[in-house]
Design a protein around this motif. Structure first.
Motif, PDB file in Angstrom:
ATOM      1  N   VAL A 290       8.461 -17.218   3.399  1.00  0.00           N
ATOM      2  CA  VAL A 290       8.787 -17.014   2.672  1.00  0.00           C
ATOM      3  C   VAL A 290      10.289 -15.698   3.055  1.00  0.00           C
ATOM      4  O   VAL A 290       9.639 -15.187   4.207  1.00  0.00           O
ATOM      5  CB  VAL A 290       8.219 -15.962   1.956  1.00  0.00           C
ATOM      6  CG1 VAL A 290       7.115 -16.927   1.072  1.00  0.00           C
ATOM      7  CG2 VAL A 290       7.591 -14.641   2.240  1.00  0.00           C
ATOM      8  N   SER A 315       9.547 -12.371  -6.779  1.00  0.00           N
ATOM      9  CA  SER A 315      10.982 -13.764  -6.317  1.00  0.00           C
ATOM     10  C   SER A 315      12.218 -12.959  -7.333  1.00  0.00           C
ATOM     11  O   SER A 315      12.917 -13.844  -7.425  1.00  0.00           O
ATOM     12  CB  SER A 315      11.049 -15.093  -6.563  1.00  0.00           C
ATOM     13  OG  SER A 315      10.238 -14.795  -8.138  1.00  0.00           O
ATOM     14  N   PHE A 319      15.914 -15.909  -3.497  1.00  0.00           N
ATOM     15  CA  PHE A 319      16.503 -15.407  -2.373  1.00  0.00           C
ATOM     16  C   PHE A 319      17.217 -14.874  -1.745  1.00  0.00           C
ATOM     17  O   PHE A 319      16.804 -14.774  -0.359  1.00  0.00           O
ATOM     18  CB  PHE A 319      15.932 -17.299  -1.837  1.00  0.00           C
ATOM     19  CG  PHE A 319      14.666 -18.206  -1.866  1.00  0.00           C
ATOM     20  CD1 PHE A 319      13.576 -17.058  -2.320  1.00  0.00           C
ATOM     21  CD2 PHE A 319      15.095 -19.239  -2.347  1.00  0.00           C
ATOM     22  CE1 PHE A 319      12.871 -18.282  -2.596  1.00  0.00           C
ATOM     23  CE2 PHE A 319      13.157 -20.343  -2.487  1.00  0.00           C
ATOM     24  CZ  PHE A 319      12.689 -19.770  -2.794  1.00  0.00           C
ATOM     25  N   THR A 323      11.764 -11.712  -2.260  1.00  0.00           N
ATOM     26  CA  THR A 323      11.178 -12.764  -1.891  1.00  0.00           C
ATOM     27  C   THR A 323       9.635 -14.098  -2.336  1.00  0.00           C
ATOM     28  O   THR A 323      10.619 -13.920  -3.410  1.00  0.00           O
ATOM     29  CB  THR A 323      10.319 -11.805  -0.814  1.00  0.00           C
ATOM     30  OG1 THR A 323       9.511 -12.792   0.455  1.00  0.00           O
ATOM     31  CG2 THR A 323       9.315 -10.950  -1.068  1.00  0.00           C
ATOM     32  N   MET A 324       8.717 -13.898  -2.415  1.00  0.00           N
ATOM     33  CA  MET A 324       7.777 -15.269  -2.863  1.00  0.00           C
ATOM     34  C   MET A 324       6.068 -14.254  -2.549  1.00  0.00           C
ATOM     35  O   MET A 324       6.499 -13.332  -1.417  1.00  0.00           O
ATOM     36  CB  MET A 324       7.625 -16.226  -2.282  1.00  0.00           C
ATOM     37  CG  MET A 324       9.210 -17.255  -3.024  1.00  0.00           C
ATOM     38  SD  MET A 324       9.110 -18.681  -2.477  1.00  0.00           S
ATOM     39  CE  MET A 324       8.047 -19.975  -2.704  1.00  0.00           C
TER      40      MET A 324
END
Ligand code: NAI
Ligand code: SF4
Length: 444
Positions: A290, A315, A319, A323-324
């Motif tokens: 990620v 998130s 992006f 992030t995730m």
């Protein structure tokens, strides 16, 4: 103290044995589901819970179960993805070795819900001792009548098979896993068709992560609505986080989704803050696949709101700035970490693990590794930065499986957030390539 769904009993001495697990309420969900519920009712509770896939993608588990095709006379399979290999992620390993019956109980309830009579746990090949632990748990559960023919006299049969994995990261991609389980090389398949329609042996198959399945006993015992009441918004329930890097208390933590990143990182209940005498530089929140976040975006979103440990908040901004949550591999970097070196290290990993089926991934991961190697070792040029961005764009979205994207995102986000550090490596080649050298920015 945060709610514990998976780890409440994890430190009880002997919890890895059937008897102790049973004394702490274990296998009650199997009794409840098989004796008092229909398979559709179990699926309904999974849907109500809102639990999302804990392997990384966060796809709603109940919805995935609802997609399972049910043609007459064709067997259906449940496959547990226990091939945990994402760098920075070690939560399933912790769960399986510490409280194996939780996964076995979840597998029985979930297999019943899906109408599967033969189910598989595909365990990362390096973790052979975990295979033995699970086999022992299965033997105990079978001896007590919770597995095998006519479970608890209900007429439901289930055989559970533990399969050691092929020892490659790509075998954790669900269709590569199915190929490997069929005895072939672990090459990902094109999707669609999704496994829910054509999976193992071309039959309808659900592939779920260990942690996802381990939630099912609690969901059955307490109801999907009770699970959905925990967490925040569409990020329901709890999540295991593997915390590592430059923190005072690395380990596996169960959090309620929605706790703030600040609290998770800095409170003594969890990571305990960055190690003494150092300060925060960057964070990878969901495993190496990620985007990386710089310090100023870790605790606050781009809009200045508190960043939360949830699928949505991490998130935030896509992006470009976010992030995730991914697999929950929370890797913390302090100011002693070199972002270029770290990015090169990740790129080297993905190049090594690419199965080689599609050219953008096969060639692109190799190019990224080479270009990052030369920047890190003092031979880069300014053109290389644009070249890396270009390669990552050419990979993203153009491959059969998500490994290509996973290789591209960390490189693109490192350049987006830490361009100065790349430039410093190129303009100060002798200093930057000295072992242990780190760009200190304004502090230099
Ligand atoms: P995905 O988003 O393609 O699929 C998620 C799940 O939903 C899959 O099981 C897929 O079959 C199912 N699905 C999606 N749309 C569907 C439809 N229309 N019909 C039926 N089923 C459908 O993501 P994928 O490839 O499963 O996972 C990627 C994630 O895995 C990444 O986020 C990465 O972080 C994570 N990962 C985790 C690792 C670990 O060790 N935990 C290792 C490597 C990657
Ligand atoms: Fe293989 Fe990479 Fe293509 Fe995935 S993206 S199928 S790992 S070559």
């Amino acid at each position: 103290m945060a709610k514990k769904i998976l780890t409440e009993h994890i430190n009880v001495p002997g919890i890895e044995t059937f008897d102790v697990y049973r004394q702490h309420g274990g296998y009650a969900a199997v009794e409840k589901a098989l004796k008092t519920m229909t398979p559709d009712e179990v699926v309904e509770e999974a849907k109500k819970s809102g639990v999302r896939g804990r392997g990384g993608a966060g796809f709603p588990m109940g919805m995935k179960w609802g997609f399972l095709a049910k043609p007459e006379g064709i067997p259906r399979y449940l496959v547990c993805n226990a091939d945990e290999s994402e760098p920075g992620t070690f939560k399933d390993h912790h769960l399986m070795r510490s409280i194996p019956h939780l996964l076995i109980e979840g597998m029985i309830v979930s297999s019943f819900a899906l109408g599967a009579h033969k189910s598989f746990i595909y365990v990362r090949g390096e973790l052979l001792y975990v295979v033995r632990i699970l086999e022992q748990a299965i033997a105990e559960a079978t001896a007590k009548g919770f597995l095998g023919k006519n479970i608890l006299g209900t007429g439901y049969d289930l055989e559970l098979v533990v399969q050691p994995g092929g020892g490659a990261y790509i075998c954790g991609e669900e269709t590569a896993l199915l190929e490997s389980l069929e005895g072939k090389r672990g090459n990902p398949r094109n999707k669609p068709p999704f496994p829910a329609v054509k999976g193992l042996y071309q039959s309808p198959t659900v592939v779920n992560n260990v942690e996802s399945i381990a939630n099912m006993p609690w969901i059955i015992n307490n109801g999907g609505d009770a699970y959905a009441a925990i967490g925040i918004g569409r990020s329901t329930g709890t999540k295991l986080i593997s915390a590592s890097g430059h923190i005072r208390k690395p380990g596996v933590y169960e959090i309620e989704l929605g706790v703030s990143v600040d609290e998770f990182l800095n409170s003594d209940e969890y990571c305990g803050g960055v190690r003494d005498g150092h300060y925060l530089k960057a964070l990878v929140a969901g495993g190496s696949s990620v985007p990386i976040l710089p310090a100023h975006l870790i605790t606050k979103t781009a809009n200045g709101e508190d960043r939360l440990m949830s699928y949505e908040s991490l998130s935030d901004g896509g992006f470009a700035t976010g992030t995730m949550l991914g697999s929950g591999g929370f890797i913390v970097f302090d100011e002693t970490a070199c972002i270029v070196r770290n990015t090169w290290n990740f790129a080297r990993f993905y190049h090594h693990e690419s199965c080689g089926q599609c050219s953008p991934c096969r060639e692109g991961t190799g190019w990224m590794e080479k270009v990052l190697h030369r920047i890190e070792h003092g031979h880069g040029s300014m053109h290389d930065i644009d070249l890396l961005v270009d390669i990552s764009k050419k990979i993203e979205g153009n491959t059969i499986c998500p490994l290509g994207d996973a290789a591209a995102w960390p490189v693109a986000s490192a350049i987006r957030h830490f361009r100065d550090e790349f430039v410093w490596h190129i303009t100060n080649p002798q200093e930057a390539s000295r072992p242990g050298a780190v760009y200190m920015g304004d502090l230099a």
